[in-house]
Design a protein around this motif. Structure first.
Motif, PDB file in Angstrom:
ATOM      1  N   PHE A 194      26.193  39.624  41.339  1.00 35.32           N
ATOM      2  CA  PHE A 194      26.844  39.257  42.769  1.00 35.32           C
ATOM      3  C   PHE A 194      26.396  39.643  43.915  1.00 35.32           C
ATOM      4  CE2 PHE A 194      29.658  42.507  41.639  1.00 35.32           C
ATOM      5  CZ  PHE A 194      29.943  42.927  42.922  1.00 35.32           C
ATOM      6  N   CYS A 195      26.165  39.146  44.986  1.00 32.96           N
ATOM      7  CA  CYS A 195      25.836  39.815  46.277  1.00 32.96           C
ATOM      8  C   CYS A 195      27.030  40.763  46.818  1.00 32.96           C
ATOM      9  CB  CYS A 195      25.502  38.714  47.179  1.00 32.96           C
ATOM     10  SG  CYS A 195      24.901  39.221  48.938  1.00 32.96           S
ATOM     11  N   ASP A 196      26.677  41.661  46.776  1.00 31.58           N
ATOM     12  CA  ASP A 196      27.854  42.803  47.361  1.00 31.58           C
ATOM     13  C   ASP A 196      27.766  42.397  49.129  1.00 31.58           C
ATOM     14  OD1 ASP A 196      29.565  44.726  47.179  1.00 31.58           O
ATOM     15  OD2 ASP A 196      28.155  46.191  48.006  1.00 31.58           O
ATOM     16  N   ARG A 197      26.686  42.017  49.545  1.00 28.32           N
ATOM     17  CA  ARG A 197      26.842  41.942  50.961  1.00 28.32           C
ATOM     18  C   ARG A 197      27.579  40.608  51.507  1.00 28.32           C
ATOM     19  NH1 ARG A 197      20.924  41.715  53.575  1.00 28.32           N
ATOM     20  NH2 ARG A 197      21.153  39.903  52.304  1.00 28.32           N
ATOM     21  N   CYS A 198      27.922  39.862  50.457  1.00 31.21           N
ATOM     22  CA  CYS A 198      28.618  38.518  50.686  1.00 31.21           C
ATOM     23  C   CYS A 198      30.110  38.763  50.277  1.00 31.21           C
ATOM     24  CB  CYS A 198      28.045  37.392  49.951  1.00 31.21           C
ATOM     25  SG  CYS A 198      26.393  36.657  50.600  1.00 31.21           S
ATOM     26  N   ARG A 199      30.399  40.034  49.872  1.00 26.01           N
ATOM     27  CA  ARG A 199      31.722  40.451  49.502  1.00 26.01           C
ATOM     28  C   ARG A 199      32.129  39.723  48.450  1.00 26.01           C
ATOM     29  NH1 ARG A 199      31.737  45.277  52.190  1.00 26.01           N
ATOM     30  NH2 ARG A 199      31.713  44.899  54.645  1.00 26.01           N
ATOM     31  N   TRP A 200      31.634  39.404  47.437  1.00 26.59           N
ATOM     32  CA  TRP A 200      31.919  38.834  46.165  1.00 26.59           C
ATOM     33  C   TRP A 200      32.534  39.503  45.074  1.00 26.59           C
ATOM     34  CZ3 TRP A 200      27.460  34.774  46.698  1.00 26.59           C
ATOM     35  CH2 TRP A 200      27.751  33.852  47.909  1.00 26.59           C
ATOM     36  N   LEU A 201      32.846  40.638  45.350  1.00 29.76           N
ATOM     37  CA  LEU A 201      33.413  41.398  44.032  1.00 29.76           C
ATOM     38  C   LEU A 201      34.750  40.819  43.588  1.00 29.76           C
ATOM     39  CD1 LEU A 201      33.697  44.219  42.307  1.00 29.76           C
ATOM     40  CD2 LEU A 201      34.415  45.109  44.274  1.00 29.76           C
ATOM     41  N   HIS A 202      35.645  40.550  44.669  1.00 29.69           N
ATOM     42  CA  HIS A 202      36.684  40.109  43.869  1.00 29.69           C
ATOM     43  C   HIS A 202      36.688  38.585  43.046  1.00 29.69           C
ATOM     44  CE1 HIS A 202      41.043  39.223  43.959  1.00 29.69           C
ATOM     45  NE2 HIS A 202      40.909  38.144  44.066  1.00 29.69           N
ATOM     46  N   ARG A 203      35.642  37.978  43.293  1.00 27.31           N
ATOM     47  CA  ARG A 203      35.411  36.821  42.566  1.00 27.31           C
ATOM     48  C   ARG A 203      34.738  37.098  41.375  1.00 27.31           C
ATOM     49  NH1 ARG A 203      34.537  31.426  44.210  1.00 27.31           N
ATOM     50  NH2 ARG A 203      34.827  32.010  46.290  1.00 27.31           N
ATOM     51  N   ALA A 204      33.954  38.163  41.204  1.00 27.88           N
ATOM     52  CA  ALA A 204      33.343  38.544  40.026  1.00 27.88           C
ATOM     53  C   ALA A 204      34.203  39.107  38.917  1.00 27.88           C
ATOM     54  CB  ALA A 204      32.189  39.517  40.374  1.00 27.88           C
ATOM     55  N   THR A 205      35.397  40.116  39.741  1.00 30.89           N
ATOM     56  CA  THR A 205      36.299  40.551  39.027  1.00 30.89           C
ATOM     57  C   THR A 205      37.216  39.482  38.341  1.00 30.89           C
ATOM     58  OG1 THR A 205      37.725  41.073  40.491  1.00 30.89           O
ATOM     59  CG2 THR A 205      36.229  43.004  39.839  1.00 30.89           C
ATOM     60  N   TRP A 206      37.574  38.507  39.037  1.00 31.08           N
ATOM     61  CA  TRP A 206      38.377  37.399  38.829  1.00 31.08           C
ATOM     62  C   TRP A 206      37.784  36.578  37.691  1.00 31.08           C
ATOM     63  CZ3 TRP A 206      37.787  31.955  40.121  1.00 31.08           C
ATOM     64  CH2 TRP A 206      38.710  31.369  39.446  1.00 31.08           C
ATOM     65  N   VAL A 207      36.364  36.507  37.572  1.00 30.96           N
ATOM     66  CA  VAL A 207      35.765  35.557  36.572  1.00 30.96           C
ATOM     67  C   VAL A 207      35.818  36.429  35.396  1.00 30.96           C
ATOM     68  CG1 VAL A 207      33.390  34.657  36.026  1.00 30.96           C
ATOM     69  CG2 VAL A 207      34.544  34.271  38.198  1.00 30.96           C
ATOM     70  N   SER A 208      35.396  37.725  35.469  1.00 29.34           N
ATOM     71  CA  SER A 208      35.321  38.586  34.203  1.00 29.34           C
ATOM     72  C   SER A 208      36.791  38.556  33.448  1.00 29.34           C
ATOM     73  CB  SER A 208      34.754  39.923  34.559  1.00 29.34           C
ATOM     74  OG  SER A 208      35.757  40.682  35.433  1.00 29.34           O
ATOM     75  N   THR A 209      37.638  38.787  34.285  1.00 31.70           N
ATOM     76  CA  THR A 209      38.932  38.863  33.643  1.00 31.70           C
ATOM     77  C   THR A 209      39.597  37.558  32.955  1.00 31.70           C
ATOM     78  OG1 THR A 209      39.895  40.509  35.441  1.00 31.70           O
ATOM     79  CG2 THR A 209      41.484  39.172  34.158  1.00 31.70           C
ATOM     80  N   GLU A 210      39.184  36.375  33.717  1.00 34.17           N
ATOM     81  CA  GLU A 210      39.467  35.113  33.021  1.00 34.17           C
ATOM     82  C   GLU A 210      38.350  34.941  31.629  1.00 34.17           C
ATOM     83  OE1 GLU A 210      41.461  32.614  33.709  1.00 34.17           O
ATOM     84  OE2 GLU A 210      42.383  33.969  35.048  1.00 34.17           O
ATOM     85  N   LEU A 211      37.369  35.464  31.703  1.00 30.80           N
ATOM     86  CA  LEU A 211      36.510  35.366  30.318  1.00 30.80           C
ATOM     87  C   LEU A 211      37.148  36.201  29.348  1.00 30.80           C
ATOM     88  CD1 LEU A 211      32.955  35.114  32.139  1.00 30.80           C
ATOM     89  CD2 LEU A 211      34.254  33.438  31.099  1.00 30.80           C
ATOM     90  N   PHE A 212      37.396  37.681  29.745  1.00 26.93           N
ATOM     91  CA  PHE A 212      38.138  38.240  28.666  1.00 26.93           C
ATOM     92  C   PHE A 212      39.474  37.771  28.199  1.00 26.93           C
ATOM     93  CE2 PHE A 212      36.011  42.559  29.703  1.00 26.93           C
ATOM     94  CZ  PHE A 212      35.146  42.611  28.584  1.00 26.93           C
ATOM     95  N   LEU A 213      40.209  36.947  28.955  1.00 27.89           N
ATOM     96  CA  LEU A 213      41.514  36.635  28.449  1.00 27.89           C
ATOM     97  C   LEU A 213      41.234  35.334  27.779  1.00 27.89           C
ATOM     98  CD1 LEU A 213      43.524  36.366  31.804  1.00 27.89           C
ATOM     99  CD2 LEU A 213      43.900  37.933  29.715  1.00 27.89           C
ATOM    100  N   THR A 214      40.006  34.690  27.746  1.00 31.60           N
ATOM    101  CA  THR A 214      39.679  33.366  26.874  1.00 31.60           C
ATOM    102  C   THR A 214      38.919  33.759  25.650  1.00 31.60           C
ATOM    103  OG1 THR A 214      39.530  32.176  28.876  1.00 31.60           O
ATOM    104  CG2 THR A 214      38.617  31.357  27.062  1.00 31.60           C
ATOM    105  N   PHE A 215      38.047  34.707  25.672  1.00 30.93           N
ATOM    106  CA  PHE A 215      37.092  35.327  24.705  1.00 30.93           C
ATOM    107  C   PHE A 215      37.574  36.949  24.458  1.00 30.93           C
ATOM    108  CE2 PHE A 215      35.028  32.030  27.047  1.00 30.93           C
ATOM    109  CZ  PHE A 215      34.748  30.930  26.079  1.00 30.93           C
ATOM    110  N   PRO A 216      38.756  36.923  23.756  1.00 33.74           N
ATOM    111  CA  PRO A 216      39.091  38.377  23.638  1.00 33.74           C
ATOM    112  C   PRO A 216      38.094  39.192  22.360  1.00 33.74           C
ATOM    113  CG  PRO A 216      40.741  37.125  22.602  1.00 33.74           C
ATOM    114  CD  PRO A 216      39.731  36.300  23.316  1.00 33.74           C
TER     115      PRO A 216
END
Length: 144
Positions: free
Chosen positions: A52-74
């Motif tokens: 993700f582009c850090d300059r666009c401040r998309w860290l929160h979105r990237a961590t949210w997507v990663s959390t959702e993926l871990f919850l769906t695919f443990p």
């Protein structure tokens, strides 16, 4: 789980004895002695990398997507997710999701610029599922 309790899956036992007591313990890790550090191994497979582009401040979105993926695919379905911030002119606006399957070239599961938007989690989960667990039902997030 009660405080101090040990997960039965993490510490197997044989007739009341834990196997942990039979395995020699590694050299203790001293947080101030670099010679005792254990480096991380390469990411196990299957794994996902979210760029993700850090300059666009998309860290929160990237961590949210990663959390959702871990919850769906443990684990063991998905063994690792890495989040890779990018901060250069060439990577401006990037939001890519890569799937790594052992011994195969990485699969670009989502690219914000190609798709024209951020990943819709329903679609992203379906695409990843189709590679790592084709028979898995995603419930309400599944194909209609």
């Amino acid at each position: 789980m009660a405080e101090g309790a040990t997960c039965e899956d993490c510490v197997p036992s044989v007739e009341g004895q834990t196997l942990q007591s039979k395995v020699p313990s590694p050299k203790p890790q001293d947080p101030l002695d670099a010679s005792t550090f254990v480096p991380p191994s390469p990411l196990p497979s299957p794994s996902v990398t979210i760029e993700f582009c850090d300059r666009c401040r998309w860290l929160h979105r990237a961590t949210w997507v990663s959390t959702e993926l871990f919850l769906t695919f443990p684990t063991p379905a998905l063994k690792a997710i890495s989040i890779l911030p990018l901060n250069s002119e060439e990577t401006g606006g990037r939001f890519c999701v890569w799937l790594f399957l052992g011994g195969q070239p990485p699969v670009l599961v989502w690219d914000r610029k190609i798709e024209g938007s951020f990943p819709e989690l329903k679609v992203l989960k379906q695409r990843i599922r189709d590679h790592i667990q084709p028979g898995k039902s995603l419930g309400h997030s599944d194909h209609k």
